[in-house]
Motif scaffolding. Structure first.
Motif, mmCIF file in Angstrom:
data_model
loop_
_atom_site.group_PDB
_atom_site.id
_atom_site.type_symbol
_atom_site.label_atom_id
_atom_site.label_comp_id
_atom_site.label_asym_id
_atom_site.label_seq_id
_atom_site.Cartn_x
_atom_site.Cartn_y
_atom_site.Cartn_z
ATOM 1 N N LEU B 20 0.848 -1.195 0.000
ATOM 2 C CA LEU B 20 0.000 0.000 0.000
ATOM 3 C C LEU B 20 0.883 1.244 0.000
ATOM 4 C CD1 LEU B 20 -2.372 -1.086 2.917
ATOM 5 C CD2 LEU B 20 -2.789 -1.399 0.463
ATOM 6 N N LYS B 21 0.420 2.304 -0.643
ATOM 7 C CA LYS B 21 1.109 3.591 -0.535
ATOM 8 C C LYS B 21 0.072 4.664 -0.265
ATOM 9 C CE LYS B 21 4.784 2.200 -3.694
ATOM 10 N NZ LYS B 21 5.616 2.538 -4.859
ATOM 11 N N THR B 53 4.593 -9.821 14.591
ATOM 12 C CA THR B 53 4.826 -9.993 13.154
ATOM 13 C C THR B 53 5.438 -8.769 12.482
ATOM 14 O OG1 THR B 53 2.594 -9.254 12.662
ATOM 15 C CG2 THR B 53 2.900 -11.620 12.950
ATOM 16 N N SER B 54 5.407 -7.626 13.142
ATOM 17 C CA SER B 54 5.839 -6.416 12.437
ATOM 18 C C SER B 54 7.332 -6.125 12.579
ATOM 19 C CB SER B 54 5.038 -5.202 12.918
ATOM 20 O OG SER B 54 3.657 -5.426 12.696
ATOM 21 N N GLY B 55 7.963 -6.687 13.562
ATOM 22 C CA GLY B 55 9.411 -6.547 13.714
ATOM 23 C C GLY B 55 9.855 -5.094 13.730
ATOM 24 N N GLU B 56 10.825 -4.790 12.873
ATOM 25 C CA GLU B 56 11.377 -3.450 12.790
ATOM 26 C C GLU B 56 10.312 -2.420 12.442
ATOM 27 O OE1 GLU B 56 14.505 -1.929 13.264
ATOM 28 O OE2 GLU B 56 14.593 -3.805 14.436
ATOM 29 N N ALA B 57 9.321 -2.870 11.658
ATOM 30 C CA ALA B 57 8.277 -1.960 11.188
ATOM 31 C C ALA B 57 7.581 -1.284 12.361
ATOM 32 C CB ALA B 57 7.270 -2.716 10.320
ATOM 33 N N LEU B 58 7.423 -2.020 13.440
ATOM 34 C CA LEU B 58 6.765 -1.439 14.617
ATOM 35 C C LEU B 58 7.555 -0.239 15.131
ATOM 36 C CD1 LEU B 58 4.482 -1.636 16.747
ATOM 37 C CD2 LEU B 58 5.976 -3.154 18.057
ATOM 38 N N VAL B 72 3.606 0.496 2.777
ATOM 39 C CA VAL B 72 3.401 -0.570 3.761
ATOM 40 C C VAL B 72 3.261 -1.899 3.034
ATOM 41 C CG1 VAL B 72 1.803 -1.495 5.491
ATOM 42 C CG2 VAL B 72 2.243 0.975 5.403
ATOM 43 N N LYS B 73 3.970 -2.914 3.532
ATOM 44 C CA LYS B 73 3.757 -4.272 3.044
ATOM 45 C C LYS B 73 3.173 -5.104 4.174
ATOM 46 C CE LYS B 73 7.114 -4.674 -0.657
ATOM 47 N NZ LYS B 73 8.262 -3.721 -0.509
ATOM 48 N N GLY B 74 2.259 -5.988 3.813
ATOM 49 C CA GLY B 74 1.667 -6.819 4.840
ATOM 50 C C GLY B 74 0.631 -7.764 4.270
ATOM 51 N N HIS B 75 -0.107 -8.439 5.165
ATOM 52 C CA HIS B 75 -1.168 -9.341 4.750
ATOM 53 C C HIS B 75 -2.512 -8.818 5.226
ATOM 54 C CE1 HIS B 75 2.006 -12.225 3.778
ATOM 55 N NE2 HIS B 75 1.077 -12.880 3.080
ATOM 56 N N ALA B 97 0.842 -5.257 9.216
ATOM 57 C CA ALA B 97 2.056 -4.740 8.576
ATOM 58 C C ALA B 97 3.256 -5.612 8.853
ATOM 59 C CB ALA B 97 2.321 -3.316 9.057
ATOM 60 N N GLU B 98 4.054 -5.875 7.830
ATOM 61 C CA GLU B 98 5.314 -6.605 8.007
ATOM 62 C C GLU B 98 6.504 -5.718 7.698
ATOM 63 O OE1 GLU B 98 4.212 -9.793 5.454
ATOM 64 O OE2 GLU B 98 2.536 -10.145 6.832
ATOM 65 N N ASP B 99 6.256 -4.700 6.901
ATOM 66 C CA ASP B 99 7.348 -3.802 6.514
ATOM 67 C C ASP B 99 6.750 -2.419 6.246
ATOM 68 O OD1 ASP B 99 9.877 -3.008 5.935
ATOM 69 O OD2 ASP B 99 9.953 -3.901 3.930
ATOM 70 N N VAL B 100 7.493 -1.394 6.594
ATOM 71 C CA VAL B 100 7.009 -0.044 6.315
ATOM 72 C C VAL B 100 8.184 0.842 5.922
ATOM 73 C CG1 VAL B 100 7.163 0.698 8.724
ATOM 74 C CG2 VAL B 100 5.614 1.907 7.168
#
Lengths: 593, 593
Positions: B20-21, B53-58, B72-75, B97-100
């Motif tokens: 998503l953007k 699940t969000s790791g660094e993204a958090l 944002v990448k995620g499921h 979110a998994e990556d941002v």
């Protein structure tokens, strides 16, 4: 009864009763009959008045002259076999007139409609409404309509929003000269007509509209050439979140669609891509026409040690030597012909044009003596030269070599008829320099515009070494014309500020002129980019015309006048007073007309 | 991975991996989780960052603020039953979110995006790019796009050609004030920006194009009101050979199509038609809002012999008496309320507002004593008055009666909430007078414009009795707004010359300003006519807005300024010199800002 279009009538319509309305293209009287070619937007049909069935209408028809506007009632009938006209859509039928009304009369027109007339363009522009009646003009503007619709349909389907940006904007000294509009309410202040909607479309991306387009009128107050007009129309596109590749691919889809819908041609995508440097080197142009060969070959490495000092000195002093092989044309160019070509390259600053002809495997001509046999063989190999070829050389500063041979290449292609006019060769030119250095002013100019993203978004390179920074920019070229160009834009405030600094703006100047943009960049600006096309030029190329004025309904002359309305014109003292202005005329006269 | 639109995600997308953007609408931190509402053009979706699940993204999400631009990448996952938001299209899901990536930061915006904010319009215009992010604004401009496309598609299908007329034209003193553009090449001369493409579209008919349209920018340098802008957009249409009926029917088909495609509403055609005279008599307006009653009733005949001298004198001195029955509202208006209404009608020159209330079958109020029982019964019959009704009267010159009661009618409808805002009442106003007589200047003005065909094309009447000649003109009205207007045009030279004469042009003046048109009429001009609509106003009504500025992306303020770019602005001496101009400022200051 509903009106039927003249050009639509066919054999299927025979016996049908019809009402036509249109203009008299031509009247012929023949053996008691009167034949009128009646023309409307759809085409021409022959109308016949005869003593048996036309009654009073025949009498009226006797008074009819070219360009009268008529309403005709009658029946569609087959033509005699002999009189069938296979060149005309309606050539198998004619309309037997039963009634005619003269809707309006016409004086003799200053020139014939529908002729390939030898009339001066000034006269054609003064009577533009008559010139526009010619079939060629009607077809051009139908094609323009079709092109516009094709572009719109494509962009609408791809979810672009058609959005209108202002025409009364702010003047900025960067770029071309603005047309100004004095304000009545704000004394001493002026609006400017937009040179393009560039800043507004970027602000729309900041507004979150993501996909914008506009077929926008733009204005530049520059001295005019055959392919420039004070006002012109731009297909203006901007997107957020799309990569350069995505924008280029979208553009290609659009062009493919236009070519299919307007010209019925399938064109191949992706288009060829060529870095700016290569375009200049191989074609001596940043908008190469790839419909023909005659490529430039840089032979600097080959001749840097040559005994021909003109060549070796050019290279050793930092310039270059390039050549064009005019294949098979050695015998077509006399020494006098070549002298003429020499005059042509001198326009671009070249000191001369060296030449060689290949005969029986050897080089001939006044400079051939400077080349050893090895050198000659190597030269022929490099230029793929064979017997009968003419080789033309320019040795000079790189810019002079490229400009002069680039121009020569085009001139030769035209005079030798090497151009396949059925071809539409689209091409991307990429990897542009971000700046041009203005030696005179001792400053950088933006090669595209000051909102163009430096390659890779590299702020450090921009600060350290602006001269060598390339731009995330791409121009689209069609048959040697720049059709349009675009780029990714700067979306970080720091980068934009640095850009203005490199361009020599003080912080105050930058804020004064572009403060609103700099401020906007603070509030969540998405990565964005776009492209813009010259619609007039695209239509010109699609219509196979060579004059931009033929694609604009009411164009201006080279001195930015309209000979029909006589615009521009005088205005009253009262008008000037309201605008807080007075004229400041030079002494020569009150008016220069 | 291809970008997915935020607002498009549904239950069907659950388990899908998405990129998503968009912009951060809102961030909430809750029990170690971070929730971000991410917004793009398509809408809003909730993104969740959690420690598992969000790791660094958090971590990154912790630094994110409103209006930041994120990738944002995620499921896609289902929301808990409790947290489902039925008011949101995406309310059943959220994105884990998994990556941002922070694509760009944002400072705190000067006002909240998406609030029905109580911010001044000046601030909203200064930060227009932020104001345009609000959902309501996004929707308005999507609707504008849709409206434009709907109109274009209709006109394209009906074989109209989209044609561009010039923006740099000639100034003509007739009509509103022109915006002028000084010429650099022609000293002391000016172009004018077009008030409309009127003459050019007529010339295109003379050129034989038969069906023209353009969505054209037009300019008028007039003092602004809430529903006026210096530049506005007109849907401009012209046809040859079509009758008035055909043009009106075509317009109705177009409006039907727009209403269907844009509003999903079926509207009935043909539209109601009302002669100008009747509109003024029944509604006190040439653009009646027929969504509510409160019609004016002319009771002059009924009261001409009345003992109430205010009434009978008004009639005997050539004026009239009209009344409005405000049904069932007698008890809602105190004497003080009616005094307020009286102030309102005085604005329009009325000397007073007479009133009566109906109670138990009789008229009550200070003037009731002047009416006999028969007169009272007749009056109640004429006004369909019954118990509980309030009757309001104005007795004066006809124009004062109509203007004041027309305005009162609208004011009452608003304050009594009588308007059904879901209605779209289209209406034709026809049979317009050709001229308005200007008492002050002692001359005629064209009620529409000087190219309008007199009714029946009657040249003799035009010569003999211009005052009473009607026009082949038709205005289209929607909900009390003039949406557009059109007419058949003069296509005979003699008629056009006579028209200019009636308007007080000398032959020289006519030739100087309109010579090219007069000349063109000599060369086979077809009968033609057309119509033009205000696109901004149409969009305003379709979007249910009341301010024209909300339908224009970058509008000007009431003093014709753009608070964002600060246009208009100063220009340099050099620019003025090139244009052969100098400023002539009044003494008060160098600048009025």
């Amino acid at each position: 009864m509903e009106r039927i279009k003249c050009g639509s009538l066919r054999k299927d319509n025979i016996e049908q009763e019809v009402t036509l309305k249109g203009w008299v293209q031509k009247r012929r009287d023949l053996g008691g009959l009167i034949f009128i070619d009646l023309r409307d937007r759809s085409g021409v049909v022959q109308v016949v008045f005869n003593p048996e069935t036309s009654g009073e209408a025949l009498k009226t028809a006797e008074n009819v002259r070219s360009e009268y506007v008529l309403e005709v009632k009658g029946h569609v009938v087959a033509r005699d076999g002999q009189t069938v006209n296979p060149n005309l859509g309606t050539g198998e039928i004619e309309v037997a007139a039963e009634d005619v009304t003269i809707l309006n009369k016409a004086k003799t027109t200053p020139f014939m409609i529908e002729e390939q007339s030898e009339v001066s363009e000034d006269l054609r522009l003064k009577y533009r409404y008559l010139d526009l009646r010619r079939k060629e003009m009607q077809e051009t503007f139908k094609l323009r309509h079709k092109t516009t619709q094709s572009i719109r349909n494509f962009l609408n389907e791809e979810e672009f929003l058609d959005m209108e940006t202002p025409m009364l904007t702010k003047s900025t000294p960067e770029g071309a000269r603005d047309y100004l509009v004095p304000s009545r309410v704000h004394e001493g202040e002026f609006y400017a007509l937009p040179q393009s909607p560039q800043l507004f479309k970027q602000l729309l991306m900041i507004s979150g509209f993501e996909k914008y387009y506009q077929i926008a009128r733009c204005f530049r107050d520059e001295d005019l050439r055959a392919d420039r007009q004070p006002e012109f129309t731009q297909v203006d596109i901007e997107t957020s979140f799309m990569s350069k590749e995505e924008i280029m691919a979208m553009t290609e889809r659009m062009m493919k669609r236009v070519m299919k819908e307007v010209k019925g041609q399938d064109i191949e995508t992706p288009f060829l891509r060529m870095p700016y440097y290569e375009a200049m080197e191989r074609f001596g142009s940043d908008k190469p026409d790839t419909r023909f060969g005659l490529e430039l070959v840089n032979i600097s490495e080959d001749v840097k040690g040559s005994g021909f000092k003109v060549f070796s000195n050019a290279v050793s002093s930092g310039g270059q030597v390039s050549a064009i092989n005019v294949e098979g044309k050695a015998d077509d160019f006399s020494r006098k012909d070549i002298d003429k070509l020499t005059e042509d390259v001198k326009i671009y600053g070249a000191k001369g044009l060296a030449w060689l002809k290949v005969k029986e495997g050897t080089l001939n001509g006044p400079i051939s003596k400077f080349f050893s046999e090895d050198e000659a063989v190597n030269l022929m190999r490099r230029l793929r030269a064979k017997d009968g070829d003419l080789l033309l050389f320019v040795a000079d500063k790189t810019s002079v070599v490229q400009d002069s041979l680039g121009a020569l290449r085009q001139k030769l292609a035209r005079s030798l008829d090497l151009i396949d006019h059925s071809k539409f060769n689209f091409l991307w030119v990429t990897d542009w320099p971000l700046f041009e250095y203005d030696e005179e002013e001792g400053r950088y100019h933006a090669a595209h515009h000051p909102f163009t993203m430096p390659a890779g978004g590299n702020l450090e390179e921009l600060k350290k070494n602006p001269k060598d920074v390339q731009a995330e920019a791409y121009d689209i070229v069609l048959n040697g014309y720049e059709l349009g160009g675009g780029s990714l834009r700067i979306y970080q405030k720091e980068m934009q500020q640095e850009m203005f600094e490199v361009l020599g703006f003080s912080q105050e100047e930058a804020n004064d002129q572009f403060g609103f943009l700099l401020e906007a960049l603070d509030y969540g600006t998405p990565p964005h980019g776009g492209i813009a096309f010259g619609l007039d030029r695209l239509v010109m190329l699609l219509a196979g015309r060579t004059n931009l004025r033929d694609t604009i309904l009411f164009p201006k002359t080279a001195s930015a006048q309209d000979p029909m309305t006589n615009a521009p014109g005088d205005v009253s003292e009262a008008q000037l007073d309201e605008l807080h202005l007075q004229l400041k005329l030079t002494s020569k006269s009150d008016s220069d007309e």
